[in-house]
Write a protein that holds these residues in place. Structure first.
Motif, PDB file in Angstrom:
ATOM      1  N   LEU A 117       4.708   0.392 -10.610  1.00  0.00           N
ATOM      2  CA  LEU A 117       4.515  -0.319  -9.347  1.00  0.00           C
ATOM      3  C   LEU A 117       5.521   0.135  -8.305  1.00  0.00           C
ATOM      4  O   LEU A 117       5.168   0.332  -7.135  1.00  0.00           O
ATOM      5  CB  LEU A 117       4.646  -1.827  -9.587  1.00  0.00           C
ATOM      6  CG  LEU A 117       4.285  -2.741  -8.419  1.00  0.00           C
ATOM      7  CD1 LEU A 117       2.840  -2.529  -8.006  1.00  0.00           C
ATOM      8  CD2 LEU A 117       4.523  -4.197  -8.790  1.00  0.00           C
ATOM      9  N   ALA A 118       6.763   0.321  -8.712  1.00  0.00           N
ATOM     10  CA  ALA A 118       7.792   0.766  -7.775  1.00  0.00           C
ATOM     11  C   ALA A 118       7.479   2.161  -7.237  1.00  0.00           C
ATOM     12  O   ALA A 118       7.561   2.409  -6.024  1.00  0.00           O
ATOM     13  CB  ALA A 118       9.163   0.758  -8.453  1.00  0.00           C
ATOM     14  N   LEU A 119       7.117   3.071  -8.136  1.00  0.00           N
ATOM     15  CA  LEU A 119       6.794   4.432  -7.717  1.00  0.00           C
ATOM     16  C   LEU A 119       5.526   4.453  -6.874  1.00  0.00           C
ATOM     17  O   LEU A 119       5.445   5.162  -5.858  1.00  0.00           O
ATOM     18  CB  LEU A 119       6.630   5.325  -8.943  1.00  0.00           C
ATOM     19  CG  LEU A 119       6.561   6.837  -8.697  1.00  0.00           C
ATOM     20  CD1 LEU A 119       7.853   7.336  -8.065  1.00  0.00           C
ATOM     21  CD2 LEU A 119       6.294   7.583  -9.990  1.00  0.00           C
TER      22      LEU A 119
ATOM     23  N   PHE B 299       2.652   4.948  -1.753  1.00  0.00           N
ATOM     24  CA  PHE B 299       1.714   4.333  -0.814  1.00  0.00           C
ATOM     25  C   PHE B 299       2.336   4.240   0.581  1.00  0.00           C
ATOM     26  O   PHE B 299       1.691   4.560   1.579  1.00  0.00           O
ATOM     27  CB  PHE B 299       1.320   2.944  -1.309  1.00  0.00           C
ATOM     28  CG  PHE B 299       0.322   2.243  -0.430  1.00  0.00           C
ATOM     29  CD1 PHE B 299      -1.019   2.601  -0.455  1.00  0.00           C
ATOM     30  CD2 PHE B 299       0.728   1.224   0.426  1.00  0.00           C
ATOM     31  CE1 PHE B 299      -1.938   1.965   0.362  1.00  0.00           C
ATOM     32  CE2 PHE B 299      -0.180   0.578   1.245  1.00  0.00           C
ATOM     33  CZ  PHE B 299      -1.519   0.948   1.218  1.00  0.00           C
ATOM     34  N   GLY B 300       3.596   3.798   0.626  1.00  0.00           N
ATOM     35  CA  GLY B 300       4.282   3.718   1.912  1.00  0.00           C
ATOM     36  C   GLY B 300       4.430   5.082   2.565  1.00  0.00           C
ATOM     37  O   GLY B 300       4.230   5.228   3.783  1.00  0.00           O
TER      38      GLY B 300
ATOM     39  N   ILE C 112       2.908   9.137   6.606  1.00  0.00           N
ATOM     40  CA  ILE C 112       2.475  10.506   6.898  1.00  0.00           C
ATOM     41  C   ILE C 112       1.132  10.507   7.628  1.00  0.00           C
ATOM     42  O   ILE C 112       0.914  11.284   8.574  1.00  0.00           O
ATOM     43  CB  ILE C 112       2.383  11.323   5.598  1.00  0.00           C
ATOM     44  CG1 ILE C 112       3.776  11.541   5.017  1.00  0.00           C
ATOM     45  CG2 ILE C 112       1.697  12.670   5.837  1.00  0.00           C
ATOM     46  CD1 ILE C 112       3.787  12.168   3.645  1.00  0.00           C
ATOM     47  N   THR C 113       0.217   9.630   7.222  1.00  0.00           N
ATOM     48  CA  THR C 113      -1.086   9.543   7.881  1.00  0.00           C
ATOM     49  C   THR C 113      -0.936   9.155   9.346  1.00  0.00           C
ATOM     50  O   THR C 113      -1.574   9.738  10.234  1.00  0.00           O
ATOM     51  CB  THR C 113      -1.976   8.513   7.160  1.00  0.00           C
ATOM     52  OG1 THR C 113      -2.140   8.899   5.796  1.00  0.00           O
ATOM     53  CG2 THR C 113      -3.357   8.437   7.824  1.00  0.00           C
TER      54      THR C 113
END
Length: 327
Positions: free
Chosen positions: A137-139, A144-145, A150-151
């Motif tokens: 979950l941490a990774l 995801f962030g 970047i998007t």
């Protein structure tokens, strides 16, 4: 006399094909526990996902019918379609997290106990699963962030300077290339307790780029195998959805495909599709662990360090035994 199971060490130098063999040997040796875990942990999620998936396609079909008849698309149908899709996506991400945590917990327990899995159930694996889930979950949250950031930057760059579109496209290809070594960051973070989140990413780049071809080739081939399995388990559900769509287009009052029995059959097949998809995803997940183990063993001789630790433990036991005799 029962034949002893062949041990499958995590840290061992393997060729491209041997990594596949290790993956399937591990599942074969621990099939009962693996299958039981998939049923207990992923079937409840599959029950909800099947409902969401069928609901999503029902609303898509409704929107298509209204658009074809020129009646326009009801705003409520569009909202419900988006909601169903988002919920399905969330449950899919949750299921992927559970699957990877369970698979890596099995591999970690198997590796830490020299292949001894007799009498091991989900209760014994629970601490490993929770630990792997926290790290996953941490990774995942970090990735995801980073993806969102970047998007946003790429969209702003295209909006501000459309002439740089070619350069931005090259940068996106470069980002995809970076995803290959990053694919082993999760095994590193889970199997190496002393490694921090950031260090696991750094190590994935260091190890991953040294063995880029091996990792990329394994991902491609194993993804193809997984996709074939997913297509197979999806086909019955997909055929029933197509039949229902074609018949309802010709006759919206069709009593066969519109019956509760037919809808229940579609729901059951959607459950099979969801659960089968998860189980097929276990192949590349477990396989990536053995790719990681092969790479680390080749570059760092991790098994030698483990043998030294075991030797020291055995020496301490021998010393305690000697002291006992001198009493």
């Amino acid at each position: 006399m029962q034949k002893a199971k062949k041990q499958i060490p995590l840290y061992k130098i393997r060729s491209f094909g041997e990594n596949f063999t290790a993956t399937f040997d591990f599942i074969r040796s621990n099939f009962k526990l693996w299958f039981k875990g998939c049923i207990y942990l992923l079937l409840p999620l599959s029950l909800v996902q099947a409902f969401l998936l069928n609901g999503f396609f029902s609303f898509i079909f409704e929107i298509g019918l209204n658009a074809g008849s020129g009646a326009g698309m009801p705003y409520s149908s569009i909202i419900r379609t988006v909601v169903y899709y988002l919920l399905y996506f969330i449950f899919m991400m949750l299921g992927t997290l559970v699957l990877s945590s369970f698979c890596y917990a099995m591999v970690k327990h198997y590796s830490d106990n020299d292949g001894q899995m007799e009498g091991i159930g989900l209760r014994e694996l629970k601490p490993f699963i929770i630990g792997a889930a926290k790290r996953s979950l941490a990774l995942g949250a970090l990735f995801f962030g980073a993806t969102i950031l970047i998007t946003i930057l790429l969209v702003l760059a295209v909006y501000i300077a459309p002439t740089l579109l070619m350069l931005i496209s090259i940068m996106m290809i470069g980002l995809i290339v970076f995803l290959v070594p990053l694919s082993i960051s999760l095994p590193i973070y889970i199997f190496e307790d002393e490694t921090s989140l950031i260090d696991s990413i750094k190590r994935s780049f260091k190890l991953g780029f040294n063995h880029f071809g091996l990792i990329l080739g394994f991902i491609i081939v194993m993804s193809m195998v997984s996709s074939i399995i997913q297509s197979t388990v999806m086909m019955p559900w997909y055929i029933m959805i197509l039949v229902k769509t074609f018949l309802l287009v010709d006759d919206p009052t069709n009593s066969v495909v519109g019956s509760p029995l037919y809808s229940f059959g579609v729901y059951l097949l959607a459950i099979v599709q969801s659960l089968g998809t998860y189980m097929s995803m276990a192949l590349p997940t477990i396989g990536q662990a053995y790719v990681y183990g092969s790479i680390v063993e080749k570059d760092e001789k991790r098994s030698v360090e483990k043998d030294i630790e075991h030797f020291e433990e055995m020496s301490q036991v021998d010393n305690e035994f000697d002291n006992f005799e001198n009493l």
